[in-house]
Design a protein around this motif. Sequence first.
Motif, PDB file in Angstrom:
ATOM      1  N   VAL A   1       0.806  -1.232   0.000  1.00  0.00           N
ATOM      2  CA  VAL A   1       0.000   0.000   0.000  1.00  0.00           C
ATOM      3  C   VAL A   1       0.834   1.275   0.000  1.00  0.00           C
ATOM      4  O   VAL A   1       0.271   2.367   0.077  1.00  0.00           O
ATOM      5  CB  VAL A   1      -1.012   0.041   1.171  1.00  0.00           C
ATOM      6  CG1 VAL A   1      -2.140  -0.910   0.922  1.00  0.00           C
ATOM      7  CG2 VAL A   1      -0.331  -0.247   2.485  1.00  0.00           C
TER       8      VAL A   1
ATOM      9  N   TYR B   1      -7.031   2.709   8.179  1.00  0.00           N
ATOM     10  CA  TYR B   1      -6.359   2.913   6.892  1.00  0.00           C
ATOM     11  C   TYR B   1      -7.288   2.705   5.705  1.00  0.00           C
ATOM     12  O   TYR B   1      -7.174   3.385   4.699  1.00  0.00           O
ATOM     13  CB  TYR B   1      -5.147   1.986   6.748  1.00  0.00           C
ATOM     14  CG  TYR B   1      -4.103   2.154   7.824  1.00  0.00           C
ATOM     15  CD1 TYR B   1      -3.920   3.390   8.435  1.00  0.00           C
ATOM     16  CD2 TYR B   1      -3.296   1.102   8.217  1.00  0.00           C
ATOM     17  CE1 TYR B   1      -2.973   3.543   9.417  1.00  0.00           C
ATOM     18  CE2 TYR B   1      -2.343   1.254   9.202  1.00  0.00           C
ATOM     19  CZ  TYR B   1      -2.179   2.481   9.806  1.00  0.00           C
ATOM     20  OH  TYR B   1      -1.238   2.640  10.779  1.00  0.00           O
ATOM     21  N   ARG B   2      -8.210   1.730   5.819  1.00  0.00           N
ATOM     22  CA  ARG B   2      -9.048   1.426   4.659  1.00  0.00           C
ATOM     23  C   ARG B   2      -9.867   2.626   4.180  1.00  0.00           C
ATOM     24  O   ARG B   2      -9.902   2.888   2.984  1.00  0.00           O
ATOM     25  CB  ARG B   2      -9.952   0.225   4.947  1.00  0.00           C
ATOM     26  CG  ARG B   2     -10.758  -0.191   3.733  1.00  0.00           C
ATOM     27  CD  ARG B   2     -11.440  -1.496   3.943  1.00  0.00           C
ATOM     28  NE  ARG B   2     -10.487  -2.594   4.043  1.00  0.00           N
ATOM     29  CZ  ARG B   2     -10.856  -3.867   4.218  1.00  0.00           C
ATOM     30  NH1 ARG B   2     -12.125  -4.172   4.302  1.00  0.00           N
ATOM     31  NH2 ARG B   2      -9.956  -4.811   4.304  1.00  0.00           N
TER      32      ARG B   2
ATOM     33  N   ASN C   1      -8.979  -5.917  -1.002  1.00  0.00           N
ATOM     34  CA  ASN C   1      -9.127  -5.596   0.414  1.00  0.00           C
ATOM     35  C   ASN C   1      -8.676  -6.745   1.300  1.00  0.00           C
ATOM     36  O   ASN C   1      -8.000  -6.544   2.302  1.00  0.00           O
ATOM     37  CB  ASN C   1     -10.594  -5.285   0.726  1.00  0.00           C
ATOM     38  CG  ASN C   1     -10.925  -3.852   0.375  1.00  0.00           C
ATOM     39  OD1 ASN C   1     -10.040  -3.000   0.358  1.00  0.00           O
ATOM     40  ND2 ASN C   1     -12.175  -3.593   0.082  1.00  0.00           N
TER      41      ASN C   1
ATOM     42  N   ARG D   1      -7.904   4.879   1.769  1.00  0.00           N
ATOM     43  CA  ARG D   1      -7.086   4.291   0.720  1.00  0.00           C
ATOM     44  C   ARG D   1      -7.003   5.174  -0.510  1.00  0.00           C
ATOM     45  O   ARG D   1      -5.988   5.203  -1.197  1.00  0.00           O
ATOM     46  CB  ARG D   1      -7.591   2.902   0.362  1.00  0.00           C
ATOM     47  CG  ARG D   1      -6.589   2.175  -0.488  1.00  0.00           C
ATOM     48  CD  ARG D   1      -6.648   0.682  -0.353  1.00  0.00           C
ATOM     49  NE  ARG D   1      -6.636   0.204   1.004  1.00  0.00           N
ATOM     50  CZ  ARG D   1      -7.340  -0.853   1.391  1.00  0.00           C
ATOM     51  NH1 ARG D   1      -8.101  -1.488   0.556  1.00  0.00           N
ATOM     52  NH2 ARG D   1      -7.269  -1.260   2.640  1.00  0.00           N
ATOM     53  N   HIS D   2      -8.059   5.915  -0.803  1.00  0.00           N
ATOM     54  CA  HIS D   2      -8.029   6.738  -2.020  1.00  0.00           C
ATOM     55  C   HIS D   2      -7.775   8.215  -1.713  1.00  0.00           C
ATOM     56  O   HIS D   2      -7.797   9.041  -2.609  1.00  0.00           O
ATOM     57  CB  HIS D   2      -9.319   6.546  -2.808  1.00  0.00           C
ATOM     58  CG  HIS D   2      -9.516   5.106  -3.177  1.00  0.00           C
ATOM     59  ND1 HIS D   2      -8.746   4.481  -4.123  1.00  0.00           N
ATOM     60  CD2 HIS D   2     -10.344   4.164  -2.676  1.00  0.00           C
ATOM     61  CE1 HIS D   2      -9.107   3.198  -4.198  1.00  0.00           C
ATOM     62  NE2 HIS D   2     -10.078   2.993  -3.333  1.00  0.00           N
TER      63      HIS D   2
ATOM     64  N   ILE E   1      -4.870  -7.033   1.287  1.00  0.00           N
ATOM     65  CA  ILE E   1      -4.216  -6.002   2.098  1.00  0.00           C
ATOM     66  C   ILE E   1      -4.355  -6.330   3.583  1.00  0.00           C
ATOM     67  O   ILE E   1      -3.373  -6.264   4.335  1.00  0.00           O
ATOM     68  CB  ILE E   1      -4.780  -4.606   1.749  1.00  0.00           C
ATOM     69  CG1 ILE E   1      -4.357  -4.244   0.322  1.00  0.00           C
ATOM     70  CG2 ILE E   1      -4.283  -3.562   2.727  1.00  0.00           C
ATOM     71  CD1 ILE E   1      -4.899  -2.940  -0.172  1.00  0.00           C
TER      72      ILE E   1
ATOM     73  N   LYS F   1      -1.836  10.300   0.132  1.00  0.00           N
ATOM     74  CA  LYS F   1      -1.061   9.352   0.924  1.00  0.00           C
ATOM     75  C   LYS F   1      -0.692   9.910   2.294  1.00  0.00           C
ATOM     76  O   LYS F   1      -0.629   9.175   3.274  1.00  0.00           O
ATOM     77  CB  LYS F   1       0.211   9.004   0.144  1.00  0.00           C
ATOM     78  CG  LYS F   1       0.575   7.568   0.222  1.00  0.00           C
ATOM     79  CD  LYS F   1       1.739   7.260  -0.692  1.00  0.00           C
ATOM     80  CE  LYS F   1       2.877   8.205  -0.483  1.00  0.00           C
ATOM     81  NZ  LYS F   1       4.045   7.880  -1.290  1.00  0.00           N
TER      82      LYS F   1
ATOM     83  N   GLU G   1      -6.092  -1.730  10.378  1.00  0.00           N
ATOM     84  CA  GLU G   1      -6.167  -1.552   8.927  1.00  0.00           C
ATOM     85  C   GLU G   1      -7.595  -1.220   8.510  1.00  0.00           C
ATOM     86  O   GLU G   1      -7.822  -0.292   7.740  1.00  0.00           O
ATOM     87  CB  GLU G   1      -5.669  -2.828   8.234  1.00  0.00           C
ATOM     88  CG  GLU G   1      -5.352  -2.646   6.770  1.00  0.00           C
ATOM     89  CD  GLU G   1      -6.557  -2.859   5.872  1.00  0.00           C
ATOM     90  OE1 GLU G   1      -6.676  -2.108   4.881  1.00  0.00           O
ATOM     91  OE2 GLU G   1      -7.380  -3.749   6.131  1.00  0.00           O
TER      92      GLU G   1
ATOM     93  N   SER H   1      -2.994   9.067   5.197  1.00  0.00           N
ATOM     94  CA  SER H   1      -2.789   7.759   5.837  1.00  0.00           C
ATOM     95  C   SER H   1      -1.590   7.806   6.763  1.00  0.00           C
ATOM     96  O   SER H   1      -1.598   7.199   7.834  1.00  0.00           O
ATOM     97  CB  SER H   1      -2.546   6.671   4.797  1.00  0.00           C
ATOM     98  OG  SER H   1      -3.471   6.749   3.774  1.00  0.00           O
TER      99      SER H   1
END
Lengths: 321, 294
Positions: B32, B84-85, B188, B88-89, B191, B92, B80, B95
């Motif tokens: 990731v 973090y999920r 998903n 994800r978009h 990850i 960066k 996660e 995150s």
Amino acid sequence: MRLLRSLVKTVAAYALLAGSISFLAGAGFVNPYWVQILMLACIVAISAQGLNIIYGFTGLFSLGHAAFYGIGAYTAAYLMKTYGGQSQAAFLAALLAGGGASAAVAYLIGLPTLRLTSDYLGIATLGFGIIMKVVFDNADSFLPELGGARGMTGIAKMTTIPWVIFFLIVSLLVVRNTIHSRYGRAILSVREDEIAAETMGIDTFQYKMVGFVTGCAFAGVAGGLYAHLYTFLHPSNFDFFKSIDILIIVVLGGLGNMSGTLVVSFGWIFLLEGLRVFLPPGYVELRWVLIPVLLIVTMLLRPQGIFGAHEFPFLRGKGAR
Amino acid sequence: MDYFVQQVINGLQLGFVYALIALGYTMVYGIVRLINFAHGDVFMVGAFIGLYTIERFQWPLAAVFVSAVVGCTVLAVLIEQLAYRPLRHAPKIASLITAIGVSLFLEYFTSLRQVFGPHFYSFPRPFPVVSWNWHGILVTNIQAVIFLVTTLCVLLLQFIVFRTKMGRAMRAVSFDYVTAGLMGVNVNMVISFTFGLGAALAGVGGVLYGIAYPQVNTFMGFMPGLKAFTAAVLGGIGNIPGAVLGALIMGQSETMVSAYLSSTYRDGIAFVILILVLLWKPTGILGTSRTEKV
């Protein structure tokens, strides 16, 4: 004429801010403790504007900002302690020397490392930050005055409200005027797309260096102010967490957003200190449990930063006004 | 000479523990592109699970490792999915700041009196220490356990990544997660699995660290985490043998500096080496460079 008008406006704003806060503090309306916190917030804001130039505008991921803050702090404190005494002129010179020392070190570090890309630059600057912490810890072995791991004492208390407000305003003006100049547009183009910028004939390395050195100089000046506010320096004041603090401020404010960085600097410092005061006794250790939760929630709700792209009117460019 | 060989062995001991943490960093970053700052704190939780299962429940060593692995895996998968999920978009950096937030939260939350507590706790030895003397060079059974367990873990990991279906999915997601998703890989799930796998190794590392350096504290994960990440970058991030190599270099350099110079320079040397290597090879020793396309 236009220059004169903006100069008058700036000086008036400075006099008003510095005068009123000094009056409130002097007359005892504001607790001296909070005045000190306010000065700290201004200092942090100056340092954060520096990182905003480096990361927000130039796009260089730096995790070692506190190292440059520390270099400025130790340089200014050493110069004042050995040569300066109590003179205001010497204080100004020491602060500028602190900024200059940080800029010089930034240049030397930048020469090899600015060729690295994003995360690799981050880890290299992180490494530099930890190396500098080790240097500060062992500083007494080459300059006993610096105190090393025992901390540096006997620094004159020189930092006052007029000084911090002065440097805060200067830093905001420098960032605003740089970003809306030819240099600024070149710097932004490097951030947006390095390859495209390079094909358009922009010397990307040179502009990265300009951004990095300027930002680090801000940190250096802020460090000098910090040293003469608390009159005591310890290597732990310049460790990795201090770099992270500043990074959090810049990201929360919105990358490349001067207003956001400014407001969040104050918000962050007052949140840290406010929780210390307002949490009931016995719950103070919850401070660092609540802050990360707040941080995570803010990031989940506003990943682009609190201010996003919105700037205060006085920080916008000519075109936008 | 004996002293030197002794230091090499001590350095190996440290390097193997770093390797277990570095593997988690390198896998997560490979998939990731996130510097998972909370990983060092997952390692700390592993050490505390070890402390409780040995001291309070007196479980056998195998059960201690299993409980640390399970505990850390669950924790990492939770982190996660919750933190973090959703990002994800997002950019960066969002995150990354969240990872720092999770790290601070784990450190300070577990240091509350009601959780693990703010003090240093001595880590019990789960077996009596035996040391063998070979021509003046001391090797302990603790070191033997560390070498053995770490080697097993690395071999197992190599097997998972290169010989199983899940490993192939991991490599696909790491190469290009959009295309991998289009090809029917459950991105998903992969990850989450990667986070869990990394955390399992960190859990083992935490218990081993506790056995080798018998003092634990809720802030103990920070420095080893940072150094392990540095080791992963040094070896070439995203590369499993690279992470082990980087960790071994890190362990050796640190031990040598403590032994021959001064332990106050210990934390600095690792990063001096890192910067020098990055200048020579910006993607790390075993890393492959990617050419940028316009």
